[in-house]
Design a protein around this motif. Structure first.
Motif, mmCIF file in Angstrom:
data_model
loop_
_atom_site.group_PDB
_atom_site.id
_atom_site.type_symbol
_atom_site.label_atom_id
_atom_site.label_comp_id
_atom_site.label_asym_id
_atom_site.label_seq_id
_atom_site.Cartn_x
_atom_site.Cartn_y
_atom_site.Cartn_z
ATOM 1 N N ASN A 176 0.782 -1.238 0.000
ATOM 2 C CA ASN A 176 0.000 0.000 0.000
ATOM 3 C C ASN A 176 0.812 1.287 0.000
ATOM 4 O O ASN A 176 0.252 2.353 -0.201
ATOM 5 C CB ASN A 176 -0.936 0.023 1.222
ATOM 6 N N ASP A 177 2.108 1.208 0.246
ATOM 7 C CA ASP A 177 2.916 2.425 0.329
ATOM 8 C C ASP A 177 3.791 2.567 -0.908
ATOM 9 O O ASP A 177 4.930 2.106 -0.943
ATOM 10 C CB ASP A 177 3.778 2.399 1.597
ATOM 11 N N ASP A 178 3.274 3.223 -1.924
ATOM 12 C CA ASP A 178 4.035 3.417 -3.159
ATOM 13 C C ASP A 178 4.998 4.601 -3.065
ATOM 14 O O ASP A 178 5.824 4.803 -3.946
ATOM 15 C CB ASP A 178 3.084 3.626 -4.338
ATOM 16 N N ARG A 179 4.894 5.366 -1.983
ATOM 17 C CA ARG A 179 5.778 6.533 -1.842
ATOM 18 C C ARG A 179 7.182 6.125 -1.401
ATOM 19 O O ARG A 179 8.149 6.808 -1.697
ATOM 20 C CB ARG A 179 5.177 7.515 -0.832
ATOM 21 N N ASN A 180 7.263 5.013 -0.665
ATOM 22 C CA ASN A 180 8.568 4.583 -0.162
ATOM 23 C C ASN A 180 8.730 3.077 -0.379
ATOM 24 O O ASN A 180 8.795 2.309 0.584
ATOM 25 C CB ASN A 180 8.696 4.922 1.330
ATOM 26 N N PRO A 181 8.799 2.631 -1.639
ATOM 27 C CA PRO A 181 8.872 1.192 -1.910
ATOM 28 C C PRO A 181 10.198 0.559 -1.501
ATOM 29 O O PRO A 181 10.300 -0.656 -1.407
ATOM 30 C CB PRO A 181 8.671 1.113 -3.426
#
Length: 305
Positions: free
Chosen positions: A197-202
């Motif tokens: 769910n966290d595409d900002r900090n993959p």
């Protein structure tokens, strides 16, 4: 009149097995020290086998006896006799359910189960069925054969789960506390949330997870390994691989975009890592999926160690 609604649960078993076989060995046979990131089940048919687990007393298994060796456990296997032959069956396996995995590690592993115990009987029956399904080499890789083998293993896991209820009730107590179990679950949920769910900090790492949960890296690592039998890094990589699989099975994203979405520094690193996980490059994996879908809908499941 109101219509009833029955939902069907989302299921992702991630069932995996490898290195399964039935083998007759000569006297003085031994196998070098090894460890796996999966469970190893072994059942003796004839003769006696000595299993030496680091920091444990040696275990002597006779006909019908069984053992489930925990992930990450260093162990050696050898024929107890210098002259007589020995026959055994074994299987390495893993699955996605972290809670069942945790309970197995807490209650069942690294113990000898005598032939007359329910676990030994279940294990013998399951391996014998899988061996029987695998006898014809020409049909081993056919869809029907592989599904039938998976069904046998899934039923075994279901029955193990029921057995663990009895073990838990009779003897009680896990080798970890309720607090450690909760922290382990919190780490799993945090990792799954970051990966999916966290595409900002993959490109997050385990330190980020520990900061989020306000625990130290060392403590988090020790607890996770204690509860689940694998390292947090292994679990993170496993979750990223599952995500890469899902994304590669559809054409909404390029391989370059998928590399970024799974936290790889660049395409080259992603390709090398994916090939290590699955045996295929990302582009080869996509072609495999297309080819398989032209025959049936079962997806290939890769694995890494």
């Amino acid at each position: 009149m109101m219509q009833s609604f029955i939902s069907i649960p989302t299921i992702e078993s991630g069932l995996y097995m490898f290195g399964g076989h039935k083998h007759t060995v000569n006297g003085s046979w031994s196998f070098f020290e090894q460890r796996h990131q999966v469970f190893e089940l072994m059942v003796i048919i004839n003769g006696h086998q000595v299993i030496e687990i680091r920091d444990h007393e040696p275990l002597n298994l006779g006909p019908g006896d069984a053992i489930i060796i925990a992930p990450g456990t260093y162990h050696t296997n050898r024929n107890a006799s210098s002259t007589a032959k020995m026959t055994y069956m074994c299987l390495h396996f893993d699955f996605e359910d972290t809670q069942i995995r945790s309970r197995m590690i807490g209650l069942l592993v690294n113990k000898r189960y005598a032939a007359e115990t329910p676990l030994a009987k279940l294990s013998y029956q399951m391996l014998d069925e899988i061996i029987d399904l695998s006898r014809n080499r020409e049909h081993q890789n056919e869809f029907d054969t592989q599904v039938n083998i998976e069904i046998v293993l899934l039923k075994y896991l279901r029955d193990l789960n029921r057995l663990m209820g009895d073990v838990d009730y009779k003897y009680g107590g896990m080798p970890y506390t309720n607090k450690e179990a909760k922290i382990g679950r919190d780490i799993v949920m945090a990792i799954e949330n970051r990966v999916n769910n966290d595409d900002r900090n993959p490109s997050f790492n385990f330190s980020d997870i520990c900061k989020e949960l306000a625990i130290s890296n060392g403590y988090g690592h020790r607890v996770f390994k204690k509860v689940y039998g694998i390292t947090p890094l292994h679990f993170i990589d496993k979750e990223k691989y599952k995500k890469a699989q899902r994304l590669l099975e559809y054409y909404g994203n390029s391989i370059e975009e998928i590399a970024y979405m799974t936290g790889a520094a660049n395409m080259s690193i992603f390709s090398k890592q994916f090939k290590k996980w699955s045996g295929y490059s990302p582009s080869e994996y996509r072609k495999q999926v297309i080819r398989k879908r032209s025959v049936h809908s079962k997806n290939k499941v890769g694995y890494f160690e």
